[in-house]
Structures are given as C-alpha cells and as structure tokens.
Write a protein that holds these residues in place. Structure first.
Motif, short mmCIF file in Angstrom:
data_model
loop_
_atom_site.label_atom_id
_atom_site.label_comp_id
_atom_site.label_asym_id
_atom_site.label_seq_id
_atom_site.Cartn_x
_atom_site.Cartn_y
_atom_site.Cartn_z
N THR A 17 112.49 -21.95 16.34
CA THR A 17 113.88 -22.37 16.45
C THR A 17 114.04 -23.08 17.78
O THR A 17 113.42 -22.69 18.78
CB THR A 17 114.85 -21.17 16.32
N LEU A 18 114.81 -24.15 17.79
CA LEU A 18 115.06 -24.93 19.00
C LEU A 18 116.45 -24.59 19.50
O LEU A 18 117.43 -24.74 18.75
CB LEU A 18 114.93 -26.43 18.69
N ARG A 19 116.54 -24.12 20.71
CA ARG A 19 117.82 -23.63 21.25
C ARG A 19 118.12 -24.30 22.58
O ARG A 19 117.25 -24.84 23.24
CB ARG A 19 117.76 -22.11 21.44
N PHE A 63 121.25 -17.14 13.08
CA PHE A 63 120.84 -18.37 12.40
C PHE A 63 121.87 -18.70 11.33
O PHE A 63 122.49 -17.80 10.75
CB PHE A 63 119.48 -18.17 11.69
N PHE A 64 122.02 -19.99 11.06
CA PHE A 64 122.88 -20.40 9.95
C PHE A 64 122.29 -19.86 8.65
O PHE A 64 121.07 -19.82 8.47
CB PHE A 64 123.00 -21.93 9.89
N LYS A 70 109.80 -21.23 8.12
CA LYS A 70 110.38 -21.63 9.42
C LYS A 70 109.90 -20.65 10.47
O LYS A 70 110.22 -19.45 10.40
CB LYS A 70 111.91 -21.61 9.32
C1 LIG Z 1 123.53 -20.48 14.81
C2 LIG Z 1 122.57 -21.44 15.40
O1 LIG Z 1 122.79 -22.02 16.45
N1 LIG Z 1 121.45 -21.65 14.72
C3 LIG Z 1 120.39 -22.45 15.07
C4 LIG Z 1 120.37 -23.36 16.10
C5 LIG Z 1 119.21 -24.06 16.33
N2 LIG Z 1 118.15 -23.85 15.53
C6 LIG Z 1 118.20 -22.96 14.52
O2 LIG Z 1 117.19 -22.77 13.82
N3 LIG Z 1 119.30 -22.27 14.30
#
Ligand SMILES: CC(=O)Nc1cc[nH]c(=O)n1
Length: 115
Positions: free
Chosen positions: A28-30, A12-13, A25
C-alpha cells in the motif's frame, strides 16, 4: 528519528478488500502521516467506509517512493496497471510526490475469541 505517531491500525477502501485477502495486493502506498509503522508490526485492518475489521497484516518493510518513480512493479503489487495506480494515488493524495510503500502479508482473517 522521524516524528509522527506510530499507527496502531490501518484502513483500506472496501474495493481493495478481496485483493488483500487473496494476496493479490501486497503493498500500500501512503502519505507520511500513515507511514509510521515498522517491520514485524502486526496491524488490524478495517474498511475505511464502515470501520469493519477484516484481517490483520504483518508489516514486512516500509520504503519511501516518489509518485514520479512508480513502476509497473509497484502496480503489479497493487494488482493494477501503472496508469490505474497513478490515477488511484492521484485521487487519494492529489499532488503528493513523497509516498511510502508499506509491504505486508495477511496473517489473520478470523476474529479471535476466547473459550
Ligand atoms: C483508506 C485509504 O487511504 N486507503 C488506501 C490509500 C492508499 N493505498 C491503499 O491501498 N489504500
């Protein structure tokens, strides 16, 4: 069966770290490539930027969702407004319609040590 490689970790960022640890949170959407996880799986979580571990999560469910079908409920689970969520996802996955919602809970925030 769907193809793709089972994920053994997720990143995650850094800007999402506190929201994950506080429980604000919970999804997460991927993209498809990062959707290959299963309910009950425990995944180590690291920052995207520095690959620094900061918790483990347990996957609760994985559900396909279209970008065009994102709702205020998705946004609330990302601790964002819907316009914010649309902008963030558009930046991470430009032009991508097929997303996967991974719902999770934090199960561990301390690196385990033996002894
Ligand atoms: C690193 C990365 O892709 N992080 C993401 C992408 C989508 N959602 C999210 O919460 N974090």
């Amino acid at each position: 069966m769907g193809g793709g490689h089972l994920l053994t970790k997720i990143t995650f960022f850094e800007r999402f770290e506190q929201d994950i640890l506080s429980g604000a949170k919970t999804i997460t959407l991927r993209d498809e490539a990062e959707s290959h996880v299963f309910a009950g799986q425990i995944l180590p979580v690291s920052t995207f930027e520095a690959d620094r571990w900061f918790c483990d999560i347990k996957v609760i469910e994985v559900v396909p969702v279209l970008f065009s079908a994102l709702t205020e409920q998705h946004a609330a689970q990302e601790n964002m407004t819907l316009p914010e969520l649309r902008r963030v996802i558009q930046e991470i996955y430009p032009g991508l319609e097929q997303l996967f919602q991974i719902r999770f809970c934090v199960v561990n925030t301390r690196a385990h040590s033996i002894n």
